[in-house]
Design a protein around this motif. Structure first.
Motif, PDB file in Angstrom:
ATOM      1  N   SER A   1      60.548  38.693  25.621  1.00  0.00           N
ATOM      2  CA  SER A   1      61.539  39.944  25.731  1.00  0.00           C
ATOM      3  C   SER A   1      62.589  39.379  26.853  1.00  0.00           C
ATOM      4  CB  SER A   1      60.924  41.088  26.279  1.00  0.00           C
ATOM      5  OG  SER A   1      61.829  42.261  26.800  1.00  0.00           O
ATOM      6  N   LYS A   2      61.868  38.808  28.028  1.00  0.00           N
ATOM      7  CA  LYS A   2      62.738  38.233  29.019  1.00  0.00           C
ATOM      8  C   LYS A   2      63.697  37.216  28.686  1.00  0.00           C
ATOM      9  CE  LYS A   2      62.417  36.704  33.870  1.00  0.00           C
ATOM     10  NZ  LYS A   2      61.501  36.546  34.859  1.00  0.00           N
ATOM     11  N   LEU A   3      63.116  36.349  28.052  1.00  0.00           N
ATOM     12  CA  LEU A   3      63.738  35.000  27.355  1.00  0.00           C
ATOM     13  C   LEU A   3      64.893  35.331  26.565  1.00  0.00           C
ATOM     14  CD1 LEU A   3      61.129  32.142  27.379  1.00  0.00           C
ATOM     15  CD2 LEU A   3      63.000  32.505  29.056  1.00  0.00           C
ATOM     16  N   SER A   4      64.500  36.499  25.607  1.00  0.00           N
ATOM     17  CA  SER A   4      65.705  36.696  24.442  1.00  0.00           C
ATOM     18  C   SER A   4      66.589  37.439  25.012  1.00  0.00           C
ATOM     19  CB  SER A   4      64.898  36.885  23.431  1.00  0.00           C
ATOM     20  OG  SER A   4      64.006  38.472  23.749  1.00  0.00           O
ATOM     21  N   GLY A   5      66.102  38.620  25.952  1.00  0.00           N
ATOM     22  CA  GLY A   5      67.208  39.700  26.390  1.00  0.00           C
ATOM     23  C   GLY A   5      66.952  40.804  25.882  1.00  0.00           C
TER      24      GLY A   5
ATOM     25  N   GLY B   1      56.110  40.170  26.865  1.00  0.00           N
ATOM     26  CA  GLY B   1      56.997  40.250  27.904  1.00  0.00           C
ATOM     27  C   GLY B   1      57.877  39.052  28.329  1.00  0.00           C
ATOM     28  N   GLU B   2      57.254  37.967  28.043  1.00  0.00           N
ATOM     29  CA  GLU B   2      57.778  36.728  28.355  1.00  0.00           C
ATOM     30  C   GLU B   2      59.009  36.442  27.283  1.00  0.00           C
ATOM     31  OE1 GLU B   2      54.752  33.751  30.622  1.00  0.00           O
ATOM     32  OE2 GLU B   2      54.586  34.124  28.362  1.00  0.00           O
TER      33      GLU B   2
ATOM     34  N   THR C   1      64.368  44.319  24.556  1.00  0.00           N
ATOM     35  CA  THR C   1      63.344  44.956  25.343  1.00  0.00           C
ATOM     36  C   THR C   1      62.059  44.756  24.404  1.00  0.00           C
ATOM     37  OG1 THR C   1      63.724  46.932  23.478  1.00  0.00           O
ATOM     38  CG2 THR C   1      65.050  46.733  25.621  1.00  0.00           C
ATOM     39  N   THR C   2      61.135  45.074  25.254  1.00  0.00           N
ATOM     40  CA  THR C   2      59.515  44.856  24.356  1.00  0.00           C
ATOM     41  C   THR C   2      59.335  45.680  23.389  1.00  0.00           C
ATOM     42  OG1 THR C   2      58.442  44.206  26.611  1.00  0.00           O
ATOM     43  CG2 THR C   2      57.042  44.977  24.965  1.00  0.00           C
TER      44      THR C   2
END
Length: 330
Positions: free
Chosen positions: A264-268, A261-262, A270-271
């Motif tokens: 995913s968030k940092l890379s933009g 999830g982290e 989706t999971t």
């Protein structure tokens, strides 16, 4: 091929001596990377970060076998022993040096065979290669070491290291640990001659094994020679970039990992995309939590940027995978 390596080595020599803290940084990184990759080639399932936990912290990893832990610790110890020999010229390498390296590789894993030549016939699983009869091993090893001495001043150091690697695995003098011992011997010769150690990555495993087998079955050794030369070239680049202040590999910190999830968030991304790319082998899993959650090293953020850039150039995911493998191969 070797002329280009000599040129880079001369450039590196001009950067010496390097700051002690930089040397320590590089040695720490290579220690974990060499241990991780050499064991991974032989089937050890410890990830890069898990290897760092075992080697640097002395910790155990849940779900991994005792032998896998010992393989990591033993290889790191054997590498440290190899470093004590690098001030000697290659012409002084002895059978006892090779036996000592092998003893450290198999210590507490197979003590009866650690540091001893095999006394029985062996076969390489899944291979058509026929190995020398065990009764010939002592003579072949004596001739092997004598040949190292004879060629130390005749061959380019990378050519000598490559030949020694190939010849040792072809003699296959030990019950187990031949590949790891051969790679350490190769790197001993490289470091004795001022070259950084060569890393054969996990991604190169199939190419590495096939190139060895091709030569052992009577074919050309060119593919194997080129693979080793490319690995040395990559290590020279790592040292040169570090020496010039451009980039230095950071020692692996096994505690700084990202959950999916982290990442995913940092890379933009989706999971599900991260999970799919991982299933295709485009992203490397660093470790897993006790509950089975996937963890990634921060360098996978850069990998994601590369994937996105290649997708923007309309490459398929299969083509991207091949490009990433070729990039790793040097």
């Amino acid at each position: 091929m070797y002329e280009a390596l000599s040129k880079k080595k001369t450039e590196l020599d001009q950067c010496r001596p390097m700051p002690p803290e930089l040397v320590t940084n590089l040695e720490d990184w290579f220690r974990v990377e060499l241990t991780y990759t050499s064991n991974a080639i032989e089937g050890n399932t410890l990830t890069r970060q898990e290897t760092a936990l075992v080697v640097e912290k002395g910790l155990t990893v849940r779900g991994k076998s005792l032998n896998e832990h010992l393989e990591a610790r033993n290889h790191a110890n054997a590498l440290e022993h190899v470093k004590t020999l690098i001030d000697r010229p290659s012409i002084t390498i002895t059978e006892q040096d090779i036996l000592a390296i092998h003893h450290l590789i198999l210590h507490a894993i197979d003590d009866p065979n650690a540091g001893a030549y095999r006394a029985f016939p062996v076969r390489i699983s899944g291979s058509l290669v026929v190995l020398p009869n065990h009764v010939k091993v002592s003579r072949l090893m004596a001739e092997f070491v004598s040949k190292i001495h004879d060629d130390a001043s005749k061959l380019h150091p990378v050519a000598l290291a490559t030949w020694a690697h190939y010849e040792l695995v072809t003699i296959h003098p030990f019950a187990d640990g031949n590949g790891r011992t051969a790679r350490l011997l190769m790197n001993l010769i490289l470091m004795q001659n001022g070259y950084p150690p060569a890393i054969i990555s996990k991604r190169q495993r199939d190419r590495y094994i096939k190139s060895l087998e091709q030569a052992q079955l009577g074919g050309s050794r060119d593919n194997f020679d080129k693979l080793i030369a490319a690995s040395v070239d990559k290590s020279l680049d790592i040292y040169l970039k570090a020496a010039r202040g451009e980039d230095a590999p950071q020692p692996i910190n096994p505690t700084k990992l990202l959950k999916i999830g982290e990442l995913s968030k940092l890379s933009g991304q989706t999971t599900p995309t991260i999970r799919y790319w991982t299933s295709l082998g485009l992203l490397d899993v660093a470790s897993k939590t006790e509950k089975g959650y996937t963890l990634y090293a921060r360098d996978q953020l850069k990998r994601i940027e590369e994937i996105i850039e290649l997708k923007g150039q309309r490459f398929s995911l299969e083509e991207i995978g091949l490009k990433l493998v070729n990039k790793t191969n040097g």
